[in-house]
Design an enzyme around this catalytic site. Structure first.
Site, PDB file in Angstrom:
ATOM      1  N   CYS A 162       9.311 -44.010  13.340  1.00 11.14           N
ATOM      2  CA  CYS A 162      10.520 -43.738  12.574  1.00 11.14           C
ATOM      3  C   CYS A 162      10.558 -42.341  11.978  1.00 11.14           C
ATOM      4  CB  CYS A 162      10.766 -44.806  11.520  1.00 11.14           C
ATOM      5  SG  CYS A 162       9.511 -44.908  10.274  1.00 11.14           S
ATOM      6  N   HIS A 217      10.048 -46.200   5.552  1.00 10.57           N
ATOM      7  CA  HIS A 217      11.231 -46.147   6.375  1.00 10.57           C
ATOM      8  C   HIS A 217      11.994 -44.863   6.085  1.00 10.57           C
ATOM      9  CE1 HIS A 217      14.287 -47.444   8.974  1.00 10.57           C
ATOM     10  NE2 HIS A 217      15.205 -47.463   8.039  1.00 10.57           N
TER      11      HIS A 217
END
Lengths: 350, 333
Positions: free
Chosen positions: B89, B165
């Protein structure tokens, strides 16, 4: 003894020390002792508070009646020689007049001495005692951080592959790519990892883990760190190798040059740079990671490549003790050699 | 089944991201950590190509739920890729900006990749990123020398490996987008221009920050910006032009001062990049032998035992502190 990677679960967790024993009660205010007839078990274990507890439980009802926290050096467990009718032992608190008496209920007395030694070890040196008992019952303990390791078997990984994984030159960075990073080239890798590292190049592709499996695996690996309550409070290398402790050593040219080969290639070989490296967050990270890997208990085979006893893989303290023993051994060998030199045995020159 | 390969975790650090982007052969950009959202801070960073908001992932919620009315329809102008695997990510957040910003010189590799995948749907774009040997190779070159990712500053929080994230904010063709690989599509946050998009994004990020602050979730904000040295060199060029045209001694002095400042800043940038290079090499280094050798030396000098005892004390102190902290928390409830 080789550590089994995928231990077969034992039905009940074995305590670091446990033996059958009953209690003795004082009669009224007299000094006379009377045996409590109930069948009991004395055992010690680290509690969730990370402190050492001493328990007595009734074996029949399976209820714990005594739960005492013992701090190092606070108490001693000794044989009461005055009592000749049975094997009676006393838990004697040094700081108070508190005394607890127990009588051994095992028919055989051959284990008594060993158990008593274990109790005292656990009181005075909880870490050492726990590490020792872990070593002795290497068959895997339920409740140990390694229960998750059973799950690894599901991935069809063997110990070799796991090792490669732990060394970081394995599954997480696929072999075709590691070549882009100088740190993972075998020649710059450590002697210990180069062998397994090159192994990784060939076996890695056979791992064939899917991303999902890898994700699970990562969870398991991170689960190893889970601890709180289960992890034994082993020492952390961060506290052993603090910059203030090792900083002064680096000014010693002999020590500095012994460490230079183990620096990254683009770091200048100077005492100042060494000092900067040991103060860097990246070095702290490396200490932390190695501590965790050692606590996971799975680095044994890697450590034998450093010439250490396999027991070095049983935690940070075990690792440190093994290094100390190795140093002592070398020292002795060296002395022996010197002795030989002087004895004039070496007559034939070659 | 496609081979999604293996992706290592990388650290969210401006030095790592800057070198990572450079390794894609993208020229003229760098990543800076943003400490404040005030106007001056953002102004100093301009031109800003995109922002990356990073936080500890709580699982579950994709960010589109924060914007229930948002238009998630896939706009073909926006390069949006679904996040196929977790560890990618950070790289994906960077790509979300790079591939949506025509001002950036992507270099041949990423340009080809962008062309090749342009017409893919978001899922296949994500898969293409995951499967790209180029991208994965660069990403993985930042592997730590071990798979254990742990925050050394706060050991008590290390119960579980933190999963971070990343969400990117980027202006694309007159609209501000939030790109979250876990979301179903790009979130259109309304019209903006290249000039005012930072003002528009500020309340959006502030809202997120306040949510995460109250929940004590760690987060940080990174900006993908034009390479500072290039920016300063361009300004120096401007100043030189003005100096040639000017014959006002007061103005000349001012210009010279301005130039001095820029030269100084360039020096600082150079120092910073040197530091990045050094930190990254330490990051990638396997320290096992180094550590072993120091310990061996301590053992030979008979100093190891004392260190062990010291470490034991430190550890029991820490455990005690933690227990007390826990107790304190317990009594609060």
């Amino acid at each position: 003894m080789a550590t089994s990677l995928f231990p077969t679960p034992v039905p009940r967790r074995k305590y670091p020390v446990e033996f059958k024993a009953g209690k003795l009660k004082r009669e009224g205010t007299t000094n006379l002792l009377k045996a409590d007839e109930r069948k009991g078990l004395v055992y010690m274990d680290q509690g969730e508070d990370q402190l050492m507890h001493f328990y007595w439980k009734d074996r029949k009802s399976n209820t714990v009646e005594d739960d005492l926290i013992l701090f190092p050096e606070e108490a001693e467990f000794i044989r009461v020689d005055q009592c000749t009718t049975g094997r009676v032992y006393l838990l004697n608190f040094k700081s108070s007049s508190r005394k607890l008496f127990f009588w051994m209920q095992d028919a055989k007395d051959d284990k008594d001495e060993e158990n008593v030694a274990k109790v005292n070890r656990l009181i005075n040196d909880p870490q050492g005692g726990l590490a020792e008992s872990r070593q002795q019952s290497n068959t895997g303990q339920l409740g140990s951080p390694f229960q998750n390791m059973d799950d690894l078997a599901g991935f069809g990984m063997d110990q070799e592959q796991l090792l490669q994984l732990l060394q970081g030159h394995g599954a997480f960075n696929g072999p075709p790519f590691t070549s882009t990073t100088p740190a993972s080239e075998p020649q710059s890798a450590t002697a210990a990892t180069s062998e397994a590292g090159s192994g990784a190049q060939t076996t890695d592709s056979n791992l064939g883990l899917t991303s999902e499996q890898l994700g699970n695996l990562r969870n398991i690996l991170s689960g190893i760190q889970v601890p709180e309550g289960t992890r034994q409070p082993d020492v952390n290398l961060i506290d052993v190798l603090t910059p203030s402790a090792i900083g002064p050593l680096l000014n010693n040219p002999e020590i500095a040059s012994a460490l230079f080969p183990h620096l990254p290639a683009n770091i200048e070989r100077s005492p100042e740079e060494l000092a900067a490296v040991i103060q860097s967050p990246q070095f702290a990270q490396a200490l932390q990671s190695l501590s965790i890997a050692l606590q996971s208990g799975q680095l044994g085979p890697l450590l034998t490549q450093l010439g250490l006893d396999p027991s070095a893989g049983n935690g940070v303290e075990a690792f440190l003790r093994a290094i100390q023993e190795q140093a002592n051994r070398r020292h002795r060998d060296h002395e022996d050699e010197n002795a030989e030199d002087h004895s004039g045995d070496r007559m034939e020159e070659d | 089944m496609s081979d999604t390969g293996q992706w290592c975790l990388i650290e969210s650090d401006p030095g790592v991201f800057t070198e990572l982007i450079g390794a894609f052969n993208v020229r003229g950009t760098q990543v800076e950590e943003v400490w404040s959202l005030d106007e001056q801070t953002l102004e100093d960073l301009k031109p800003v190509y995109g922002l990356i908001f990073l936080f500890k992932w709580q699982g579950g919620n994709d960010s589109s739920r924060l914007h229930p009315e948002a238009d998630l329809s896939v706009d073909e102008n926006v390069y949006f890729a679904k996040q196929v695997i977790n560890n990618a990510c950070a790289t994906q957040a960077i790509l979300s900006i790079l591939l949506n910003c025509p001002m950036i010189d992507l270099g041949a590799d990423l340009e080809n990749f962008k062309d090749f995948t342009r017409l893919f749907d978001p899922y296949n774009k994500g898969l293409a990123i995951t499967n790209s040997e180029l991208i994965r190779g660069v990403h993985n070159s930042f592997a730590r020398s071990d798979p254990f990712f742990l925050d050394q500053t706060d050991q008590s929080s290390s119960e579980k490996e933190d999963i971070f994230h990343f969400i990117s904010y980027v202006p694309v063709q007159g609209a501000l987008y939030e790109l979250d690989g876990l979301s179903n599509g790009p979130v259109n946050l309304g019209p903006c221009t290249e000039d005012d998009w930072l003002e528009k994004v500020r309340p959006v990020i502030q809202e997120r920050m306040s949510r995460y602050t109250s929940a004590e979730i760690r987060f940080n904000l990174l900006a993908l910006i034009k390479n500072r040295e290039d920016v300063y060199q361009a300004r120096i060029g401007e100043i030189e032009g003005r100096m040639l045209r000017s014959n006002n001694s007061g103005e000349l002095m001012q210009l010279r001062e301005g130039m001095e400042q820029l030269l100084q800043r360039i020096e600082l940038e150079k120092v910073k990049f040197k530091r990045y290079e050094r930190e990254n090499s330490l990051r990638k280094h396997n320290f096992v032998q180094f550590i072993y050798n120091i310990l061996r030396i301590l053992a030979e000098r008979g100093e190891l035992q004392a260190r062990i005892e010291y470490a034991r004390k430190e550890m029991s102190k820490r455990i005690k502190d933690r227990a007390e902290k826990k107790k304190g928390e317990g009594s609060k409830n």
